[in-house]
Design an enzyme around this catalytic site. Sequence first.
Site, mmCIF file in Angstrom:
data_model
loop_
_atom_site.group_PDB
_atom_site.id
_atom_site.type_symbol
_atom_site.label_atom_id
_atom_site.label_comp_id
_atom_site.label_asym_id
_atom_site.label_seq_id
_atom_site.Cartn_x
_atom_site.Cartn_y
_atom_site.Cartn_z
ATOM 1 N N GLU A 81 0.851 -1.184 0.000
ATOM 2 C CA GLU A 81 0.000 0.000 0.000
ATOM 3 C C GLU A 81 0.890 1.238 0.000
ATOM 4 O O GLU A 81 1.864 1.315 0.749
ATOM 5 C CB GLU A 81 -0.874 0.050 1.264
ATOM 6 C CG GLU A 81 -1.872 -1.055 1.399
ATOM 7 C CD GLU A 81 -2.611 -0.947 2.726
ATOM 8 O OE1 GLU A 81 -2.554 0.116 3.382
ATOM 9 O OE2 GLU A 81 -3.234 -1.940 3.127
ATOM 10 N N ASP A 117 -5.505 8.106 9.868
ATOM 11 C CA ASP A 117 -4.122 7.848 10.253
ATOM 12 C C ASP A 117 -3.791 8.374 11.642
ATOM 13 O O ASP A 117 -4.223 9.439 12.045
ATOM 14 C CB ASP A 117 -3.171 8.486 9.228
ATOM 15 C CG ASP A 117 -3.313 7.860 7.853
ATOM 16 O OD1 ASP A 117 -3.486 6.632 7.806
ATOM 17 O OD2 ASP A 117 -3.267 8.577 6.852
#
Length: 255
Positions: free
Chosen positions: A49, A60
């Site tokens: 990824e 995140d």
Amino acid sequence: MNSIKSVFERKKQNNEKTNIGYVVAGYPSVDFTKNFLSNLDKTSIDILEIGIPYSDPLADGKLISEASFKASQAGVTTDTVFELLTEAKDKVSKPLVFLVYYNLIFSYGIDNFLKKCTESNIQGLIIPDLPYEESKDLYEKATENSIDLIPLVSVTSQDRISKISSHGSGFVYAIGSLGVTGSKQVDLPRLEKFIENIRTQTNLPVSLGFGIKNNNDVKRMRQFADGVIIGTSIVDLTTSNNLEYTISEINKFFE
């Protein structure tokens, strides 16, 4: 180049699980990312990824957000990422997937973005902020371009798994924590039931991410899932700006 589907099929035939890693494009530098991609075959990562730097990465945790911010501050844009991927693509045989926020795709233009993905050998998209209700157009266009739209499901969205995965392909990204990347996972019995529930609602392979930080975590998660995803710990390694060290430590994660 291997497809996402073929990787999972091959690993399953060998009674193995798929190793998925994550890096932030352009962090700690564009050259580091290029070199890492060129040496991806030396790692035990099966699918990589790649995060496109973004100013407001809602899924995140602190470490990845900071890496993304630093890459953005250094001038890394979506075009920069496509350029470095195009330069490195002849040296990459493993599937590459974008983890990207929808606004970047929308502002770039969906058709243009998908065209660039095809040209740079991106095989899948993970879009944390694109809900099922708004995903139909992109899912259909991605499918036309042979790009997997990888659905994300969490332990809090179990009644929506069938619906969410109907607009998805490649694999299901199962979120194993109740927070952002790098946060603490939910307890193992709940994770096991979660994975079992996903399997009753889709035939796609299931990969578990969020909160998987070391080899012990990987070994535990392999009991339940078809693939295991490590993000924060790998981004932390790249901070060293030492390619050999980063590759060596990644391989220890996935032993």
